[in-house]
Design an enzyme around this catalytic site. Structure first.
Site, PDB file in Angstrom:
ATOM      1  N   ARG A  81       3.839  20.642  -3.135  1.00 40.38           N
ATOM      2  CA  ARG A  81       3.657  19.205  -2.889  1.00 40.38           C
ATOM      3  C   ARG A  81       3.553  19.002  -1.383  1.00 40.38           C
ATOM      4  O   ARG A  81       4.537  19.041  -0.660  1.00 40.38           O
ATOM      5  CB  ARG A  81       4.844  18.403  -3.452  1.00 40.38           C
ATOM      6  CG  ARG A  81       4.835  16.909  -3.066  1.00 40.38           C
ATOM      7  CD  ARG A  81       3.611  16.210  -3.616  1.00 40.38           C
ATOM      8  NE  ARG A  81       3.672  14.763  -3.474  1.00 40.38           N
ATOM      9  CZ  ARG A  81       2.876  14.042  -2.672  1.00 40.38           C
ATOM     10  NH1 ARG A  81       1.964  14.660  -1.924  1.00 40.38           N
ATOM     11  NH2 ARG A  81       2.962  12.734  -2.625  1.00 40.38           N
ATOM     12  N   TYR A  87       9.219   6.775  -2.967  1.00 42.76           N
ATOM     13  CA  TYR A  87      10.346   7.490  -3.560  1.00 42.76           C
ATOM     14  C   TYR A  87      11.540   6.568  -3.796  1.00 42.76           C
ATOM     15  O   TYR A  87      12.678   6.883  -3.451  1.00 42.76           O
ATOM     16  CB  TYR A  87      10.728   8.696  -2.693  1.00 42.76           C
ATOM     17  CG  TYR A  87       9.612   9.713  -2.622  1.00 42.76           C
ATOM     18  CD1 TYR A  87       9.238  10.437  -3.755  1.00 42.76           C
ATOM     19  CD2 TYR A  87       8.897   9.928  -1.449  1.00 42.76           C
ATOM     20  CE1 TYR A  87       8.205  11.349  -3.705  1.00 42.76           C
ATOM     21  CE2 TYR A  87       7.848  10.844  -1.392  1.00 42.76           C
ATOM     22  CZ  TYR A  87       7.510  11.546  -2.524  1.00 42.76           C
ATOM     23  OH  TYR A  87       6.471  12.444  -2.485  1.00 42.76           O
ATOM     24  N   HIS A 138      -7.357   9.455  -2.556  1.00 49.60           N
ATOM     25  CA  HIS A 138      -7.971   8.151  -2.801  1.00 49.60           C
ATOM     26  C   HIS A 138      -9.155   8.235  -3.751  1.00 49.60           C
ATOM     27  O   HIS A 138      -9.641   7.198  -4.221  1.00 49.60           O
ATOM     28  CB  HIS A 138      -8.438   7.531  -1.480  1.00 49.60           C
ATOM     29  CG  HIS A 138      -7.305   7.072  -0.607  1.00 49.60           C
ATOM     30  ND1 HIS A 138      -6.831   7.811   0.433  1.00 49.60           N
ATOM     31  CD2 HIS A 138      -6.536   5.953  -0.659  1.00 49.60           C
ATOM     32  CE1 HIS A 138      -5.834   7.168   1.016  1.00 49.60           C
ATOM     33  NE2 HIS A 138      -5.623   6.057   0.373  1.00 49.60           N
ATOM     34  N   HIS A 173       0.835  -1.192   0.000  1.00 52.34           N
ATOM     35  CA  HIS A 173       0.000   0.000   0.000  1.00 52.34           C
ATOM     36  C   HIS A 173       0.876   1.251   0.000  1.00 52.34           C
ATOM     37  O   HIS A 173       1.770   1.384   0.844  1.00 52.34           O
ATOM     38  CB  HIS A 173      -0.899  -0.007   1.242  1.00 52.34           C
ATOM     39  CG  HIS A 173      -1.739   1.220   1.394  1.00 52.34           C
ATOM     40  ND1 HIS A 173      -1.743   1.992   2.537  1.00 52.34           N
ATOM     41  CD2 HIS A 173      -2.594   1.826   0.530  1.00 52.34           C
ATOM     42  CE1 HIS A 173      -2.570   3.001   2.382  1.00 52.34           C
ATOM     43  NE2 HIS A 173      -3.104   2.930   1.179  1.00 52.34           N
ATOM     44  N   CYS A 176       9.907  17.636  -7.664  1.00 54.47           N
ATOM     45  CA  CYS A 176       9.240  16.435  -7.160  1.00 54.47           C
ATOM     46  C   CYS A 176       9.686  15.243  -7.990  1.00 54.47           C
ATOM     47  O   CYS A 176       9.824  15.343  -9.218  1.00 54.47           O
ATOM     48  CB  CYS A 176       7.728  16.601  -7.248  1.00 54.47           C
ATOM     49  SG  CYS A 176       6.799  15.142  -6.701  1.00 54.47           S
TER      50      CYS A 176
END
Length: 545
Positions: free
Chosen positions: A216, A403, A138, A114, A263
């Site tokens: 972000r 990441y 979501h 997840h 990002c």
């Protein structure tokens, strides 16, 4: 098929009306339960999908689809709420079931991969809705598609369950005190807030205006009172070494560094077009450039007692940054880390309190953020509250299970996050931000940005007006001012190129950094399941030349 949309959240119930007719479906809405309420799932609880008799039409819904998320699907078995609650991960086989609307989903195996870590287990044996309201990302179509892949059945109506699914204080939500943002930003996510500027706005000036700098956020923006702020430094044994107020920090020598922050998911949409990825949407604007002012981290560490400097700091292999932004569900803070050798190579790792000569804006980390030049934005922790000297990298989800990039052959059913290192230095990248046609001269003018991590400057940008068959060198706006391995801000560029004779073409750009690293030709070769580090040639289709 039909889509569910809402100005607040993407909820099936908010879009359904008393009668809906869609291709391949016929469904009905019955009357409400006896208790009258403004429910987001009134229609959802009273809606059933019935496939049409024609197999050719019904078969299009045989595969999981976001359009079916939370609806009752007759071909699946039905479960009582008590059955779902028994699968809370604590009993017997440790299985984890959750409910969403009228759907029941087995997330036992999915929980390990997840993207939000084990937070999904907070909904174990219960409804997802209260938790998803805290994390609006979501509500994306790709998330609902994943959910439907995990469906095992339908949930029987249950008043207590419905009440739990609806239970939330809308007025006192965790995002109630967000800062005001520029209307020029393209919003990619509301809660947490993520947004990027229109590409052409990035090339007006070397420094990105504060209100146009991409945003972000991973959680709500915290409200921090400067007079109460403290920055703590803790050693490898958990001992407090330094505790500074904002005023204490400002008494240290101030340093200013121009640095680009990007990002890791910038240009993710191009990878998603190759094959679906999991992650927030980004075009090419999740990158910006600013002058940061603040104290050097090295100067703050130098305030530590001499014994600590010689022992605990020398034992540290990582510098862990902990923010003051907290998860509204768990209370966990955002955290990330960099290897300690980065501090040796990049002396201007800053604890910044200014941005482009102004007080650091709230969206960008007020009162203090870490700025690590040349390193991915995810490690430049905002609202910095603590620096931890550690023998291992941060144990946060964003360091250990996010990441990181993988081979195009790895997908979510085979991924092992321990097999790839955390992203730190960024690869060379460039983008076409603006272009225009001079019909009289038969030329195309282009402008854009180019940047490479780890202090590597840009020595060349190549552009093409025929999809990469022929090339021409662009003009760099700061070609002579780049220090070797100390160039942390981007290079803007311009080019004028002859337009092709036919009426349709593809503009392309690619950059070369000071180590002669260049960009890969195609996004297909660097596709990865999280859609990170897309630095393929940037392509723009032009229909009329």
């Amino acid at each position: 098929m039909f889509r569910f949309t809402s100005s607040r959240l993407l909820r099936p119930a908010l879009a359904l009306t008393a009668t809906v007719t869609t291709a391949g479906l016929v469904h009905r809405t019955a009357s409400k339960p006896q208790s009258q309420r403004n429910s987001f799932n009134d229609a959802l609880w009273n809606t059933t999908i019935h496939p049409l008799p024609a197999a050719s039409e019904a078969s299009q819904f045989s595969e999981p689809s976001a359009d079916r998320a939370g609806l009752e699907i007759p071909e699946f078995p039905s479960f009582k709420a008590s059955e779902v609650r028994s699968h809370d991960g604590k009993k017997g086989d440790r299985s984890v079931w959750v409910g969403y609307g009228r759907g029941v989903y087995d997330v036992t195996e999915f929980a390990a991969s997840h993207p939000g870590g084990d937070q999904i287990l907070r909904a174990a044996g219960g409804p997802l809705e209260p938790h998803w309201r805290l994390y609006a990302q979501h509500n994306a179509e790709w998330v609902l598609e994943i959910l439907e892949e995990l469906r095992i059945g339908n949930l029987m109506p249950d008043e207590e369950w419905i009440q739990e699914a609806e239970d939330i204080n809308e007025e006192a939500g965790p995002y109630a005190e967000e800062p005001i943002r520029s209307p020029k930003l393209i919003v990619q996510g509301e809660a947490p807030f993520n947004a990027e500027p229109e590409l052409k706005l990035l090339v007006h000036d070397q420094l990105t205006p504060n209100d146009l700098f991409y945003v972000r956020n991973h959680m709500p923006v915290p409200v921090i009172h400067p007079e109460e702020y403290r920055l703590e430094v803790v050693d490898t044994n958990g001992k407090m070494l330094v505790s500074l107020s904002l005023e204490d920090l400002k008494k240290l020598p101030k340093h200013v560094v121009a640095a680009t922050i990007q990002c890791a998911g910038n240009r993710r949409n191009e990878l998603d077009a190759v094959k679906k990825v999991k992650g927030g949407r980004w075009e090419g604007g999740a990158i910006s450039n600013a002058e940061w002012g603040g104290a050097r981290l090295a100067d703050v560490l130098a305030l530590s007692p001499s014994s600590a400097k010689t022992i605990e700091i020398s034992e540290a292999h990582h510098l862990c940054f902990e923010g003051l932004d907290t998860d509204p569900g768990t209370g966990a803070v955002y955290a990330a880390s960099i290897p300690v050798d980065v501090l040796h190579r990049v002396p201007d790792v800053l604890l910044a309190y200014e941005m482009n000569g102004e007080t650091l804006p709230r969206d960008h980390g007020y009162p203090v953020r870490a700025v690590v030049p040349g390193i991915v934005g995810a490690r430049c922790v905002k609202w910095l509250g603590r620096v931890v000297l550690s023998k291992e990298e941060s144990t946060s989800h964003w360091q250990r299970q996010d990441y990181r990039s993988f081979s195009p052959g790895v997908d979510w059913d085979t991924v092992d996050f321990t097999k790839a290192p955390s992203i730190q230095e960024m690869p060379v990248v460039s983008s076409i931000c603006d272009h225009s046609l001079d019909g009289e001269k038969k030329t195309i003018s282009m402008s854009g940005y180019a940047w490479s991590g780890d202090g590597k400057g840009i020595i060349r940008v190549d552009v093409s007006a025929d999809g990469g068959k022929t090339w021409q060198e662009a003009a760099l706006r700061k070609k002579g001012s780049q220090k070797r391995n100390e160039t942390y801000d981007w290079t803007l560029w311009d080019a004028t190129i002859k337009a092709p004779a036919n009426g349709k073409t593809e503009l392309v750009c690619k950059a070369v950094d000071s180590a002669y690293n260049t960009q890969p030709e195609r996004a297909e070769s660097i596709w990865n399941l999280r859609g990170l580090l897309n630095n393929a040639w940037h392509r723009v289709d032009v229909d009329k030349v």
